[in-house]
Design a protein around this motif. Structure first.
Motif, PDB file in Angstrom:
ATOM      1  N   VAL A  34      45.864  45.563  28.860  1.00 43.89           N
ATOM      2  CA  VAL A  34      44.437  45.863  28.797  1.00 43.89           C
ATOM      3  C   VAL A  34      43.627  44.575  28.914  1.00 43.89           C
ATOM      4  O   VAL A  34      43.950  43.568  28.267  1.00 43.89           O
ATOM      5  N   THR A  35      42.587  44.607  29.723  1.00 42.88           N
ATOM      6  CA  THR A  35      41.649  43.491  29.816  1.00 42.88           C
ATOM      7  C   THR A  35      40.258  44.001  29.450  1.00 42.88           C
ATOM      8  O   THR A  35      39.785  44.982  30.018  1.00 42.88           O
ATOM      9  N   VAL A  36      39.612  43.333  28.477  1.00 40.56           N
ATOM     10  CA  VAL A  36      38.269  43.714  28.049  1.00 40.56           C
ATOM     11  C   VAL A  36      37.265  42.755  28.684  1.00 40.56           C
ATOM     12  O   VAL A  36      37.395  41.534  28.562  1.00 40.56           O
ATOM     13  N   HIS A  37      36.266  43.308  29.365  1.00 41.89           N
ATOM     14  CA  HIS A  37      35.236  42.517  30.032  1.00 41.89           C
ATOM     15  C   HIS A  37      33.879  42.788  29.383  1.00 41.89           C
ATOM     16  O   HIS A  37      33.555  43.935  29.062  1.00 41.89           O
ATOM     17  N   ASP A  38      33.083  41.746  29.211  1.00 40.28           N
ATOM     18  CA  ASP A  38      31.706  41.890  28.745  1.00 40.28           C
ATOM     19  C   ASP A  38      30.784  41.852  29.957  1.00 40.28           C
ATOM     20  O   ASP A  38      30.664  40.822  30.626  1.00 40.28           O
ATOM     21  N   PHE A  39      30.130  42.977  30.217  1.00 37.72           N
ATOM     22  CA  PHE A  39      29.343  43.119  31.439  1.00 37.72           C
ATOM     23  C   PHE A  39      27.998  42.401  31.348  1.00 37.72           C
ATOM     24  O   PHE A  39      27.295  42.465  30.347  1.00 37.72           O
ATOM     25  N   SER A  40      27.658  41.719  32.432  1.00 30.32           N
ATOM     26  CA  SER A  40      26.304  41.230  32.695  1.00 30.32           C
ATOM     27  C   SER A  40      26.215  41.057  34.202  1.00 30.32           C
ATOM     28  O   SER A  40      27.238  41.058  34.902  1.00 30.32           O
ATOM     29  N   THR A  41      25.017  40.888  34.707  1.00 33.62           N
ATOM     30  CA  THR A  41      24.890  40.697  36.153  1.00 33.62           C
ATOM     31  C   THR A  41      25.565  39.394  36.590  1.00 33.62           C
ATOM     32  O   THR A  41      26.074  39.301  37.707  1.00 33.62           O
ATOM     33  N   ASN A  42      25.599  38.404  35.694  1.00 28.86           N
ATOM     34  CA  ASN A  42      26.260  37.135  36.025  1.00 28.86           C
ATOM     35  C   ASN A  42      27.781  37.252  35.987  1.00 28.86           C
ATOM     36  O   ASN A  42      28.490  36.614  36.766  1.00 28.86           O
ATOM     37  N   SER A  43      28.289  38.071  35.036  1.00 25.80           N
ATOM     38  CA  SER A  43      29.747  38.180  34.904  1.00 25.80           C
ATOM     39  C   SER A  43      30.344  39.196  35.877  1.00 25.80           C
ATOM     40  O   SER A  43      31.573  39.230  36.055  1.00 25.80           O
ATOM     41  N   MET A  44      29.526  40.023  36.502  1.00 29.76           N
ATOM     42  CA  MET A  44      30.038  41.106  37.340  1.00 29.76           C
ATOM     43  C   MET A  44      30.946  40.627  38.483  1.00 29.76           C
ATOM     44  O   MET A  44      32.007  41.231  38.710  1.00 29.76           O
ATOM     45  N   PRO A  45      30.618  39.561  39.215  1.00 28.71           N
ATOM     46  CA  PRO A  45      31.519  39.127  40.295  1.00 28.71           C
ATOM     47  C   PRO A  45      32.927  38.783  39.788  1.00 28.71           C
ATOM     48  O   PRO A  45      33.919  39.139  40.444  1.00 28.71           O
ATOM     49  N   LYS A  46      33.011  38.147  38.623  1.00 26.18           N
ATOM     50  CA  LYS A  46      34.327  37.796  38.071  1.00 26.18           C
ATOM     51  C   LYS A  46      35.085  39.048  37.628  1.00 26.18           C
ATOM     52  O   LYS A  46      36.300  39.150  37.806  1.00 26.18           O
ATOM     53  N   ILE A  47      34.360  40.005  37.050  1.00 28.88           N
ATOM     54  CA  ILE A  47      34.988  41.254  36.629  1.00 28.88           C
ATOM     55  C   ILE A  47      35.583  41.974  37.836  1.00 28.88           C
ATOM     56  O   ILE A  47      36.739  42.422  37.816  1.00 28.88           O
ATOM     57  N   VAL A  48      34.805  42.080  38.899  1.00 22.67           N
ATOM     58  CA  VAL A  48      35.256  42.762  40.109  1.00 22.67           C
ATOM     59  C   VAL A  48      36.463  42.051  40.720  1.00 22.67           C
ATOM     60  O   VAL A  48      37.401  42.691  41.210  1.00 22.67           O
ATOM     61  N   GLU A  49      36.452  40.735  40.656  1.00 23.36           N
ATOM     62  CA  GLU A  49      37.571  39.947  41.194  1.00 23.36           C
ATOM     63  C   GLU A  49      38.874  40.242  40.445  1.00 23.36           C
ATOM     64  O   GLU A  49      39.950  40.297  41.039  1.00 23.36           O
ATOM     65  N   GLU A  50      38.780  40.459  39.134  1.00 22.65           N
ATOM     66  CA  GLU A  50      39.980  40.676  38.322  1.00 22.65           C
ATOM     67  C   GLU A  50      40.510  42.104  38.426  1.00 22.65           C
ATOM     68  O   GLU A  50      41.675  42.359  38.113  1.00 22.65           O
ATOM     69  N   ILE A  51      39.682  43.031  38.861  1.00 21.72           N
ATOM     70  CA  ILE A  51      40.129  44.412  39.022  1.00 21.72           C
ATOM     71  C   ILE A  51      40.823  44.560  40.375  1.00 21.72           C
ATOM     72  O   ILE A  51      40.276  44.178  41.408  1.00 21.72           O
ATOM     73  N   GLN A  52      42.019  45.113  40.349  1.00 21.53           N
ATOM     74  CA  GLN A  52      42.806  45.263  41.565  1.00 21.53           C
ATOM     75  C   GLN A  52      42.879  46.733  41.977  1.00 21.53           C
ATOM     76  O   GLN A  52      42.673  47.641  41.165  1.00 21.53           O
ATOM     77  N   SER A  53      43.158  46.949  43.259  1.00 26.41           N
ATOM     78  CA  SER A  53      43.312  48.313  43.756  1.00 26.41           C
ATOM     79  C   SER A  53      44.338  49.070  42.906  1.00 26.41           C
ATOM     80  O   SER A  53      45.381  48.519  42.532  1.00 26.41           O
ATOM     81  N   GLY A  54      44.026  50.321  42.583  1.00 31.02           N
ATOM     82  CA  GLY A  54      44.935  51.145  41.793  1.00 31.02           C
ATOM     83  C   GLY A  54      44.692  51.076  40.294  1.00 31.02           C
ATOM     84  O   GLY A  54      45.291  51.836  39.531  1.00 31.02           O
ATOM     85  N   ASP A  55      43.810  50.177  39.850  1.00 30.32           N
ATOM     86  CA  ASP A  55      43.551  50.020  38.414  1.00 30.32           C
ATOM     87  C   ASP A  55      42.643  51.138  37.888  1.00 30.32           C
ATOM     88  O   ASP A  55      41.924  51.805  38.644  1.00 30.32           O
ATOM     89  N   THR A  56      42.658  51.293  36.573  1.00 27.20           N
ATOM     90  CA  THR A  56      41.782  52.229  35.892  1.00 27.20           C
ATOM     91  C   THR A  56      40.779  51.462  35.050  1.00 27.20           C
ATOM     92  O   THR A  56      41.120  50.459  34.411  1.00 27.20           O
ATOM     93  N   ILE A  57      39.541  51.925  35.039  1.00 24.70           N
ATOM     94  CA  ILE A  57      38.453  51.232  34.337  1.00 24.70           C
ATOM     95  C   ILE A  57      37.784  52.213  33.378  1.00 24.70           C
ATOM     96  O   ILE A  57      37.413  53.324  33.778  1.00 24.70           O
TER      97      ILE A  57
END
Length: 392
Positions: free
Chosen positions: A202-225
């Motif tokens: 499990v990876t926990v991300h804290d959302f913000s408009t600044n953090s969103m690009p890094k969050i998207v980068e860490e999510i891979q095809s086939g993952d669940t969010i």
């Protein structure tokens, strides 16, 4: 005046009101005299016709049903007060109702507005029914309950659904750290999932408009969010994932997702690579033996949007009161009211079931799983902790 100072000043005002009432021999627990009318307070955004659409959807049902009841029960008074859609306004409204010695209060409000009113109604010994879902609204289950499921109940339903639908692929939790609702649901969902699958990655991300690009980068095809986010954040995340060509993604969310017009405007198009499913309190279908009565009120007085969620739960709040009015008007103590109402056999138009209040003061109601699609929100399943019913 800061909000903190405002609330302290109002709490001091409440104490003075209670001392004056006690000095005058008025009990907050019983009717002052034998012929005292039974007073139902209702806090609403605005009582004028020129108000927001959401406020009008509630008012059209609340006013029409209470006018009808007033004719049937002349010993019952319905007292509407405005909060101007704010927490500070809820405090002012609650104090007016306390000063009016009401017997019970309806709070068809957002959680932050309902919580502010409850903070004053509860120490005054005045019971309330609400549509709020936040855990902090109800501090004493003898004096408050909600006809909706709690945020933690939503997390429980979604954890049950996630565990039944997925294998051990990585799970990402995207929360808004500054939002109590988001943190509360994310934490409970994670706890329940790890209880069953302690080895899950499990990876926990804290959302913000600044953090969103890094969050998207860490999510891979086939993952669940799992994303307990409000609009427009959930829409921005969806849009960014689609732009980055992620495939076979599953997003699961609570009722904050909404799937309203704003969401579809932001995402621009529904992605074939992303499945987004989220909970709603209602699937838009009226149920139970009073659905025709609701339809007659809604079509007559709420013609702009007769099949409205806000109208439906407002109707249920009033009908719950009506179902036990004979008993309520004979009570010697206000504190007995919620026990009486919790035993009601009234079947709601939202679920077609009687309410079932749990130990946190919330309704163990079914919730409805929807999926974002090119044709709009599609009802997929009705979820409960007892059984799962497939929609059409």
């Amino acid at each position: 005046m800061s909000l903190v100072k405002f609330f302290w000043a109002k709490k001091h005002q409440l104490c003075n009101l209670m001392l004056l009432a006690l000095g005058a021999g008025i009990s907050f627990q019983a009717h002052a005299k034998e012929n005292h009318p039974y007073k139902v307070g209702i806090i609403i955004g605005q009582t004028t016709e020129n108000s927001s659409r959401s406020n009008m959807e509630k008012m059209c049902i609340l006013k029409s049903t209470t006018n009808s009841l007033q004719n049937q029960y002349p010993n019952v008074d319905f007292i509407f007060v405005e909060n101007n859609r704010s927490a500070s306004g809820s405090v002012e409204a609650a104090l007016k109702l306390i000063n009016n010695d009401v017997d019970i209060v309806l709070l068809p409000l957002l959680s932050k507005e309902a919580e502010a009113a409850a903070d004053f109604l509860t120490p005054a010994g005045i019971p309330f029914l609400t549509s709020a879902t936040a855990m902090n609204v109800i501090k004493n289950t003898q004096l408050g309950f909600s006809i909706m499921a709690s945020n933690l109940y939503q997390a429980e339903l979604l954890a049950q659904y996630y565990l039944s639908q997925t294998t051990h692929e990585p799970l990402h939790i995207v929360r808004s750290k500054s939002n109590r609702y988001s943190v509360e649901i994310a934490g409970e969902f994670l706890r329940l999932v790890l209880e069953k699958r302690p080895d899950l990655k499990v990876t926990v991300h804290d959302f913000s408009t600044n953090s969103m690009p890094k969050i998207v980068e860490e999510i891979q095809s086939g993952d669940t969010i799992f994303a307990p986010l409000f609009n427009p954040h959930i829409a921005l995340l969806y849009h960014e994932l689609d732009l980055n060509d992620k495939e076979n993604l599953s997003i699961l969310g609570p009722d904050s997702v909404g799937g309203r017009k704003e969401f579809y405007d932001i995402i621009e198009k529904v992605s074939p690579n992303i499945t987004l499913r989220f909970l709603k309190n209602w699937n838009g279908e009226t149920k139970g033996p009073t659905k025709e009565l609701f339809g007659s009120y809604a079509n007559t007085y709420c013609s702009a949007n007769p099949n409205s969620f806000l109208s439906a739960y407002s109707f249920d709040l009033i009908k719950l009161i009506e179902s036990e009015l004979q008993k309520l008007t004979g009570l010697k103590s206000k504190k007995q009211a919620l026990h009486v109402i919790s035993q009601s056999n009234y079947l709601t138009v939202m679920d077609g079931q009687a309410i079932s209040i749990n130990n946190t003061g919330h309704n163990r109601k079914p919730m409805y799983l929807f999926e974002v699609s090119a044709q709009g929100n599609q009802w997929i399943e009705t979820l409960s902790l007892r059984e799962t019913e497939h929609g059409e």
